[in-house]
Enzyme design. Structure first.
Site, mmCIF file in Angstrom:
data_model
loop_
_atom_site.group_PDB
_atom_site.id
_atom_site.type_symbol
_atom_site.label_atom_id
_atom_site.label_comp_id
_atom_site.label_asym_id
_atom_site.label_seq_id
_atom_site.Cartn_x
_atom_site.Cartn_y
_atom_site.Cartn_z
ATOM 1 N N LYS A 190 0.925 -1.195 0.044
ATOM 2 C CA LYS A 190 -0.145 -0.119 -0.088
ATOM 3 C C LYS A 190 0.693 0.910 -0.100
ATOM 4 O O LYS A 190 1.634 1.497 1.134
ATOM 5 C CB LYS A 190 -0.982 0.125 1.345
ATOM 6 C CG LYS A 190 -2.096 0.704 1.185
ATOM 7 C CD LYS A 190 -2.041 2.124 0.757
ATOM 8 C CE LYS A 190 -1.995 3.010 1.870
ATOM 9 N NZ LYS A 190 -1.797 4.325 1.598
ATOM 10 N N GLU A 266 8.686 1.287 11.424
ATOM 11 C CA GLU A 266 9.692 2.141 11.265
ATOM 12 C C GLU A 266 9.095 3.504 11.268
ATOM 13 O O GLU A 266 8.455 3.903 10.445
ATOM 14 C CB GLU A 266 10.463 2.008 9.889
ATOM 15 C CG GLU A 266 11.033 0.314 9.741
ATOM 16 C CD GLU A 266 12.022 0.000 10.628
ATOM 17 O OE1 GLU A 266 12.740 0.741 11.389
ATOM 18 O OE2 GLU A 266 12.449 -1.210 10.767
ATOM 19 N N CYS A 301 13.451 10.745 7.720
ATOM 20 C CA CYS A 301 13.092 10.624 9.152
ATOM 21 C C CYS A 301 14.397 10.774 9.902
ATOM 22 O O CYS A 301 14.410 10.843 10.948
ATOM 23 C CB CYS A 301 12.831 8.989 9.133
ATOM 24 S SG CYS A 301 13.829 7.911 8.316
ATOM 25 N N GLU A 400 8.353 16.051 15.494
ATOM 26 C CA GLU A 400 9.181 15.777 14.076
ATOM 27 C C GLU A 400 8.265 16.754 13.084
ATOM 28 O O GLU A 400 6.995 16.760 12.749
ATOM 29 C CB GLU A 400 8.760 14.422 13.608
ATOM 30 C CG GLU A 400 9.502 14.155 12.122
ATOM 31 C CD GLU A 400 9.256 12.707 11.829
ATOM 32 O OE1 GLU A 400 8.307 12.191 11.868
ATOM 33 O OE2 GLU A 400 10.266 12.142 11.368
HETATM 34 P P1 NAD Z 1 1.897 8.439 7.322
HETATM 35 O O1 NAD Z 1 1.976 7.634 8.870
HETATM 36 O O2 NAD Z 1 0.913 9.574 7.623
HETATM 37 O O3 NAD Z 1 1.666 7.463 6.335
HETATM 38 C C1 NAD Z 1 2.396 6.249 6.104
HETATM 39 C C2 NAD Z 1 1.387 5.310 5.300
HETATM 40 O O4 NAD Z 1 0.539 4.899 6.129
HETATM 41 C C3 NAD Z 1 0.978 5.923 4.076
HETATM 42 O O5 NAD Z 1 0.601 4.787 2.926
HETATM 43 C C4 NAD Z 1 -0.497 6.230 4.503
HETATM 44 O O6 NAD Z 1 -1.582 6.215 3.673
HETATM 45 C C5 NAD Z 1 -0.721 4.868 5.489
HETATM 46 N N1 NAD Z 1 -1.740 5.461 6.657
HETATM 47 C C6 NAD Z 1 -2.204 6.602 7.095
HETATM 48 N N2 NAD Z 1 -3.105 6.268 8.063
HETATM 49 C C7 NAD Z 1 -3.305 5.250 8.362
HETATM 50 C C8 NAD Z 1 -4.328 4.285 8.940
HETATM 51 N N3 NAD Z 1 -5.018 4.976 9.867
HETATM 52 N N4 NAD Z 1 -4.459 3.091 8.671
HETATM 53 C C9 NAD Z 1 -3.457 2.498 7.890
HETATM 54 N N5 NAD Z 1 -2.609 3.046 7.109
HETATM 55 C C10 NAD Z 1 -2.407 4.436 7.316
HETATM 56 O O7 NAD Z 1 3.511 8.894 7.439
HETATM 57 P P2 NAD Z 1 3.957 9.700 5.922
HETATM 58 O O8 NAD Z 1 3.649 11.266 6.234
HETATM 59 O O9 NAD Z 1 3.652 9.216 4.822
HETATM 60 O O10 NAD Z 1 5.594 9.362 6.087
HETATM 61 C C11 NAD Z 1 6.356 10.233 6.925
HETATM 62 C C12 NAD Z 1 6.663 9.856 8.457
HETATM 63 O O11 NAD Z 1 7.318 8.670 7.840
HETATM 64 C C13 NAD Z 1 7.437 10.409 9.097
HETATM 65 O O12 NAD Z 1 7.174 10.272 10.554
HETATM 66 C C14 NAD Z 1 9.059 9.717 8.759
HETATM 67 O O13 NAD Z 1 9.795 10.049 10.122
HETATM 68 C C15 NAD Z 1 8.379 8.430 8.839
HETATM 69 N N6 NAD Z 1 9.802 7.611 7.967
HETATM 70 C C16 NAD Z 1 10.271 6.763 8.769
HETATM 71 C C17 NAD Z 1 11.404 5.949 8.025
HETATM 72 C C18 NAD Z 1 12.034 4.920 9.014
HETATM 73 O O14 NAD Z 1 12.562 4.278 8.345
HETATM 74 N N7 NAD Z 1 12.259 4.980 10.135
HETATM 75 C C19 NAD Z 1 11.637 6.033 6.936
HETATM 76 C C20 NAD Z 1 10.876 7.222 6.225
HETATM 77 C C21 NAD Z 1 9.992 7.869 6.858
#
Ligand code: NAD
Length: 498
Positions: A190, A266, A301, A400
């Site tokens: 997804k 992650e 991140c 963040e």
């Molecule tokens: P997000 O949590 O908003 O979304 C991530 C994914 O989850 C997307 O595909 C989104 O559609 C899905 N999602 C959102 N709400 C959901 C729900 N209620 N149920 C199921 N799926 C859901 O994050 P984002 O804005 O896409 O990405 C940024 C975040 O990702 C930052 O916090 C960043 O630090 C983190 N990140 C972490 C790493 C790591 O390896 N630790 C790497 C890259 C990004």
């Protein structure tokens, strides 16, 4: 053709997109026939429509993945056969490098030069690395008594749900896909609704490389629809999630409400970058913190967003860092020389500008940036921003921001530096800069983070694990350790008659 000679604007104008889902080896519209606009953050142009998958589509994708797993069309292939297919997949990714790079840049706004030089090659290398690894992973024989044989083996788990963010869409997908597929699992991916395009192309390339239909499915859609349905699905064995800590919590909740599937999170970060006065090359140090902070528009991140500097050098060091910022002025991501592009969407732009307001209200001192740029483009650009005089209890130091905003915090001595660095709910990465070997090791040991850099920040490789302490997540992506997430450990006892 070299990147500087490609007219990316012309290629973008000619692009025609297929935003349908990828289920059972073929493109399909969402069952409800709904779709959403895919908007480019470069200029707010609608690139095309993308399938808005919901629970029924996720059911179909999981059923297809399960059928593929159960009949063994991939899971029961020998490791060397899986290796050959995945190596062919990696080659196809590299052969489609220009197309994938263009899609990534149009979809989430990163500079085309980095899509070409970082994102596509890193995704291909990840797939190739797990392909190469998988026929070299041995099981164990337990040191038992003579009348028994205890075999310990790793087995594919089944159906893996991968839910990934938009900041490195292809790389994040590859970090889940590659170890999961290499181990013999089926996958339902997804992608973020903000960046679904490359995931759909990756699935087509995998099929073309010989991955059997049904083994790798892609369900684009919203988190609260497709994402939630996947994470709640009773026939999904594990979720590999990368995203925000807020949604990571939900993943654990979904697992507890459904089938207790494994959840590997992650999550976010607020990484500390500690500069001690004994470091002998402050110029390189300042260049490194700016480059690491502003890379990918600050949407990383592991961006070193808390810069902790000893008070004796803080004024001078802050000037050096602020002087670097103009080198990262945003420009059109399709221009070959651009080093900072657009934020992913208007929501992220509002979030980042909101935090800049909070920084002012909290009394931090703006050294540079702090405003939007390129407003006439219609896209979402923010100047690289540096706040000085930040306290670690301010919201801009604790939360963040996920944009190009750097916070400078001063410390008095080593103990305070370590305490400030560790005073965070996150623990993804950290960096310590000191020419004193004892101090460098002492501080590196004391930092509560999954990765600690010493006198650098840029080193990274698929061979090392990536992940965090505390609320930055659990489990690790990359390296052989990632295989643990997508395999079950099985013991088989055999009796040996004397
Ligand atoms: P997000 O949590 O908003 O979304 C991530 C994914 O989850 C997307 O595909 C989104 O559609 C899905 N999602 C959102 N709400 C959901 C729900 N209620 N149920 C199921 N799926 C859901 O994050 P984002 O804005 O896409 O990405 C940024 C975040 O990702 C930052 O916090 C960043 O630090 C983190 N990140 C972490 C790493 C790591 O390896 N630790 C790497 C890259 C990004």
């Amino acid at each position: 053709m070299s990147i500087t000679t490609i007219d990316w604007h012309a290629r973008a104008a000619q692009l025609s997109l297929d935003g349908r889902a990828f289920i059972g080896g073929e493109r399909r519209a969402a069952l409800a026939e709904e779709s959403f606009d895919c908007i480019s953050p470069i200029d707010a142009r609608v690139l095309g429509r993308v399938a808005r998958c919901q629970a029924a589509d996720v059911d179909a994708a999981v059923a297809s993945a399960r059928a593929a797993f159960d009949d063994g069309r991939w899971a029961r292939k020998s490791p060397v056969a899986r290796k050959r297919t995945l190596l062919a997949f990696a080659e196809k990714i590299m052969a489609a490098r220009e197309e994938l790079a263009l899609l990534e840049t149009l979809d989430m706004g990163k500079p085309i030069q980095f899509s070409m030089s970082v994102d596509v090659p890193a995704a291909a290398r990840c797939v190739a690395w797990y392909a190469e690894a998988i026929d070299k992973v041995y099981g164990e024989i337990a040191p038992t008594g003579l009348n028994a044989l205890g075999l310990i083996q790793r087995e594919a788990m089944g159906v893996i749900g991968a839910i990934v963010p938009w900041n490195y869409p292809m790389i994040m997908a590859a970090w889940k896909l590659a170890p999961a597929l290499a181990a013999g699992n089926s996958v339902v991916l997804k992608p973020s609704e903000k960046s679904p395009l490359t995931a759909l192309r990756l699935a087509e390339l995998a099929l073309a490389a010989g991955l059997p239909a049904g083994v790798f499915n892609v369900v684009p859609g919203y988190g609260t629809e497709a994402g939630e349905a996947l994470a709640l699905h009773p026939d999904v064995d594990a979720i590999g999630f990368t995203g925000s800590t807020r949604v990571g919590r939900k993943m654990l909740e979904y697992a507890s409400r459904s089938n207790l599937k494994r959840v590997y999170n992650e999550l976010g970060g607020k990484s500390a970058f500690l500069v001690f006065p004994d470091f002998d090359d402050l110029e390189r140090c300042a260049k490194t913190v700016a480059a690491s902070m502003f890379f990918n528009q600050g949407e990383s991140c592991n961006a070193p967003s808390r810069l902790l500097v000893h008070e004796s050098i803080a004024d001078d060091f802050a000037k050096r860092v602020a002087a670097e910022a103009p080198n990262y002025r945003p420009a059109n991501p399709l221009d070959a020389k651009t080093v900072m592009g657009a934020l992913v969407d208007d929501g992220q732009l509002r979030t980042v500008m909101g935090y800049i307001d909070v920084g002012h209200q909290e009394g931090a001192r703006l050294l540079t940036g702090g405003t939007r740029a390129l407003g006439e483009s219609g896209g979402y650009y923010v100047l690289p921003t540096v706040f000085d005089g930040v306290r670690n209890d301010m919201r801009i130091a604790r939360e963040e921001i996920f944009g190009p905003v750097l916070c400078i915090i001063r410390f008095k001595d080593e103990a305070e530096a370590i305490a400030l660095a560790n005073d965070s709910s996150y623990g993804l990465q950290a960096s310590v800069w000191s020419s004193h070997i004892d101090r460098a090791h002492r501080v590196a040991r004391a930092l509560r983070a999954g990765t600690v850099h010493v006198n650098q920040y840029d080193e990274d490789d698929i061979t090392v694990p990536f992940g965090g302490y505390k609320q930055s997540g659990n489990g690790r992506d990359k390296s052989l350790h990632a295989l643990d997430k997508y395999t079950e450990l099985k013991t088989t006892w055999l009796r040996i008659n004397p």
